[in-house]
Each structure stands twice: as C-alpha cells, then as structure tokens.
Design a protein around this motif. Structure first.
Motif, mmCIF file in Angstrom:
data_model
loop_
_atom_site.group_PDB
_atom_site.id
_atom_site.type_symbol
_atom_site.label_atom_id
_atom_site.label_comp_id
_atom_site.label_asym_id
_atom_site.label_seq_id
_atom_site.Cartn_x
_atom_site.Cartn_y
_atom_site.Cartn_z
ATOM 1 N N HIS A 49 0.858 -1.194 0.000
ATOM 2 C CA HIS A 49 0.000 0.000 0.000
ATOM 3 C C HIS A 49 0.890 1.239 0.000
ATOM 4 C CE1 HIS A 49 1.018 -0.151 4.225
ATOM 5 N NE2 HIS A 49 0.459 1.033 4.411
ATOM 6 N N LEU A 50 0.308 2.392 -0.325
ATOM 7 C CA LEU A 50 1.072 3.629 -0.390
ATOM 8 C C LEU A 50 1.555 4.060 0.987
ATOM 9 C CD1 LEU A 50 2.084 6.104 -2.023
ATOM 10 C CD2 LEU A 50 -0.081 7.200 -1.441
ATOM 11 N N VAL A 51 2.838 4.376 1.081
ATOM 12 C CA VAL A 51 3.443 4.900 2.300
ATOM 13 C C VAL A 51 4.247 6.133 1.918
ATOM 14 C CG1 VAL A 51 5.057 4.438 4.185
ATOM 15 C CG2 VAL A 51 3.589 2.603 3.336
ATOM 16 N N ARG A 52 3.905 7.294 2.496
ATOM 17 C CA ARG A 52 4.621 8.548 2.258
ATOM 18 C C ARG A 52 5.585 8.786 3.407
ATOM 19 N NH1 ARG A 52 2.692 11.666 -1.973
ATOM 20 N NH2 ARG A 52 4.886 12.231 -1.845
ATOM 21 N N ILE A 53 6.851 8.991 3.111
ATOM 22 C CA ILE A 53 7.868 9.237 4.128
ATOM 23 C C ILE A 53 7.853 10.715 4.487
ATOM 24 C CG2 ILE A 53 10.347 9.208 4.586
ATOM 25 C CD1 ILE A 53 10.415 6.877 2.437
ATOM 26 N N VAL A 54 7.758 11.017 5.774
ATOM 27 C CA VAL A 54 7.866 12.391 6.245
ATOM 28 C C VAL A 54 9.355 12.639 6.483
ATOM 29 C CG1 VAL A 54 7.211 14.042 8.023
ATOM 30 C CG2 VAL A 54 5.565 12.307 7.263
ATOM 31 N N ASP A 55 9.955 13.451 5.614
ATOM 32 C CA ASP A 55 11.404 13.617 5.577
ATOM 33 C C ASP A 55 11.853 14.797 6.435
ATOM 34 O OD1 ASP A 55 14.031 13.264 4.896
ATOM 35 O OD2 ASP A 55 13.843 14.141 2.903
ATOM 36 N N VAL A 56 12.082 14.521 7.716
ATOM 37 C CA VAL A 56 12.641 15.494 8.645
ATOM 38 C C VAL A 56 13.873 14.864 9.303
ATOM 39 C CG1 VAL A 56 10.469 16.725 9.046
ATOM 40 C CG2 VAL A 56 11.039 14.769 10.474
ATOM 41 N N PRO A 57 14.759 15.670 9.907
ATOM 42 C CA PRO A 57 16.065 15.143 10.338
ATOM 43 C C PRO A 57 16.116 14.445 11.693
ATOM 44 C CG PRO A 57 16.004 17.514 10.605
ATOM 45 C CD PRO A 57 14.710 17.128 9.939
ATOM 46 N N SER A 58 15.066 13.782 12.128
ATOM 47 C CA SER A 58 15.086 13.096 13.417
ATOM 48 C C SER A 58 15.967 11.855 13.367
ATOM 49 C CB SER A 58 13.671 12.693 13.826
ATOM 50 O OG SER A 58 13.712 11.958 15.028
ATOM 51 N N LYS A 59 16.742 11.660 14.416
ATOM 52 C CA LYS A 59 17.596 10.469 14.535
ATOM 53 C C LYS A 59 16.976 9.419 15.453
ATOM 54 C CE LYS A 59 21.716 13.179 13.827
ATOM 55 N NZ LYS A 59 22.921 13.726 14.438
ATOM 56 N N LEU A 60 15.851 9.758 16.074
ATOM 57 C CA LEU A 60 15.229 8.855 17.042
ATOM 58 C C LEU A 60 13.855 8.373 16.638
ATOM 59 C CD1 LEU A 60 16.165 10.736 20.341
ATOM 60 C CD2 LEU A 60 17.420 8.913 19.183
ATOM 61 N N MET A 61 13.098 9.206 15.901
ATOM 62 C CA MET A 61 11.721 8.871 15.552
ATOM 63 C C MET A 61 11.514 9.033 14.053
ATOM 64 S SD MET A 61 9.741 11.002 18.532
ATOM 65 C CE MET A 61 10.173 12.526 17.740
ATOM 66 N N SER A 62 10.542 8.298 13.533
ATOM 67 C CA SER A 62 10.153 8.474 12.141
ATOM 68 C C SER A 62 8.649 8.711 12.089
ATOM 69 C CB SER A 62 10.511 7.249 11.298
ATOM 70 O OG SER A 62 9.737 6.131 11.688
ATOM 71 N N MET A 63 8.233 9.308 10.981
ATOM 72 C CA MET A 63 6.812 9.507 10.747
ATOM 73 C C MET A 63 6.553 9.183 9.285
ATOM 74 S SD MET A 63 4.512 12.961 11.009
ATOM 75 C CE MET A 63 4.414 13.028 12.771
ATOM 76 N N THR A 64 5.509 8.417 9.050
ATOM 77 C CA THR A 64 5.078 8.127 7.688
ATOM 78 C C THR A 64 3.575 8.348 7.617
ATOM 79 O OG1 THR A 64 4.786 5.774 8.198
ATOM 80 C CG2 THR A 64 6.888 6.414 7.193
ATOM 81 N N MET A 65 3.103 8.574 6.392
ATOM 82 C CA MET A 65 1.665 8.653 6.146
ATOM 83 C C MET A 65 1.304 7.477 5.257
ATOM 84 S SD MET A 65 0.951 12.664 5.560
ATOM 85 C CE MET A 65 -0.813 12.427 5.630
ATOM 86 N N GLY A 66 0.318 6.720 5.662
ATOM 87 C CA GLY A 66 -0.111 5.580 4.881
ATOM 88 C C GLY A 66 -1.509 5.791 4.331
ATOM 89 N N ARG A 67 -1.760 5.174 3.173
ATOM 90 C CA ARG A 67 -3.087 5.236 2.570
ATOM 91 C C ARG A 67 -3.535 3.823 2.245
ATOM 92 N NH1 ARG A 67 -3.220 7.207 -3.280
ATOM 93 N NH2 ARG A 67 -2.603 5.054 -3.555
ATOM 94 N N LEU A 68 -4.774 3.523 2.578
ATOM 95 C CA LEU A 68 -5.399 2.266 2.193
ATOM 96 C C LEU A 68 -6.610 2.604 1.346
ATOM 97 C CD1 LEU A 68 -5.286 0.419 5.617
ATOM 98 C CD2 LEU A 68 -3.864 -0.049 3.624
ATOM 99 N N ARG A 69 -6.653 2.103 0.122
ATOM 100 C CA ARG A 69 -7.803 2.303 -0.754
ATOM 101 C C ARG A 69 -8.914 1.327 -0.380
ATOM 102 N NH1 ARG A 69 -4.078 2.758 -6.002
ATOM 103 N NH2 ARG A 69 -3.793 5.019 -5.997
ATOM 104 N N LYS A 70 -10.040 1.450 -1.080
ATOM 105 C CA LYS A 70 -11.185 0.561 -0.873
ATOM 106 C C LYS A 70 -10.706 -0.894 -0.919
ATOM 107 C CE LYS A 70 -15.384 -0.959 -3.134
ATOM 108 N NZ LYS A 70 -16.256 -0.846 -4.288
#
Length: 149
Positions: A49-70
């Motif tokens: 499924h689609l996963v968008r990477i949130v590109d910020v300079p953290s060395k400890l945490m990550s954030m992504t945005m995911g999408r699930l279609r019908k």
C-alpha cells in the motif's frame, strides 16, 4: 560534525547542551500533495500500500503517512520498534496478534514491539493514517528488524 560516536569519543561528552542545526530542513511541506518518490514507490510495493515518508532530520523517531484504498490492507508484518498510529480519515480495523482493533478518523492506537499486525480498510473511502515509530533509534543502534508474514 560527528554523525556517530564510539567508545573513543567518550571524553567528548559536553557538560552543557548546545543547539546544533541539522543539515536537512526542519520542515517537509505538503507531504500528501506531491507525486510519489522512487523510494516511496519501492516501499509501497514491498508493503502492499502507499506509504509517504515524512522527511525530517530526526535520529530517534520516524513519521510516515499511509493510505489504504477501498478493500485494501497492509501485509501482515511485525517489527521490533514501537508504533503509534493516528487515523486521519476512513474506517477500518487492525489485527494485532489475536486482537481486532476497530478504528475511525480521530482515533489513535499502539502497536507493541514484535506483535504481528495488519491494517484493513473497511469502507469505500480511502483511509489515511500517520505512523510514528522509534525505528531510526534502533537503526542507528544497528538492531532494527522487520519481518513480513
């Protein structure tokens, strides 16, 4: 600037904190708006499924945005890093080990380390969520693991 430290650097631990501006920008504008990068495309193929990477300079945490279609779901997987998911839109469920968690926009839920889990869209609308993880911390220690069923 040193990107990593080893035992030989122990003497250089400062006695006070100092702000060090990261090389990368502190902001990633319009994460959902632009076309998918090659890295995100490869990640989406691997995860199903689609996963968008949130590109910020953290060395400890990550954030992504995911999408699930019908009728779309993630693959069943597990990892040794913690995940907190916040649902932006849609209605669905997650199976975490043997437990079903039903969620909708505005809900947040927790995925424990090494728990098998899968996320499933239950409606005709797209589901969007934000996943926050401590994967970079474990990657920097050389101990991050992920396994697909």
């Amino acid at each position: 600037m040193i990107d990593h430290f080893s035992s030989k650097d122990f003497h250089s631990v400062p006695d006070q904190l100092e702000y060090k501006k990261p090389r990368k920008p502190l902001i990633h504008r319009q994460v959902r708006k632009f076309s998918v990068t090659r890295r995100e495309c490869a990640l989406g193929v691997r995860r199903g499924h689609l996963v968008r990477i949130v590109d910020v300079p953290s060395k400890l945490m990550s954030m992504t945005m995911g999408r699930l279609r019908k009728d779309e779901s993630t693959r069943k997987h597990r990892h040794n890093y913690e995940t907190i998911i916040y649902v932006l839109s849609g209605v669905g469920k997650s199976i975490i080990e043997e437990e079903e968690i039903h969620w909708k926009a505005g809900d947040a839920f927790y995925i424990p380390c090494w728990a098998w889990h899968q996320h499933i869209n239950l409606t005709d609308e797209e589901c969007w969520y934000i996943a926050c993880e401590n994967a970079p911390l474990l990657q920097n220690l050389g101990i991050a693991l992920r396994e697909e069923a």
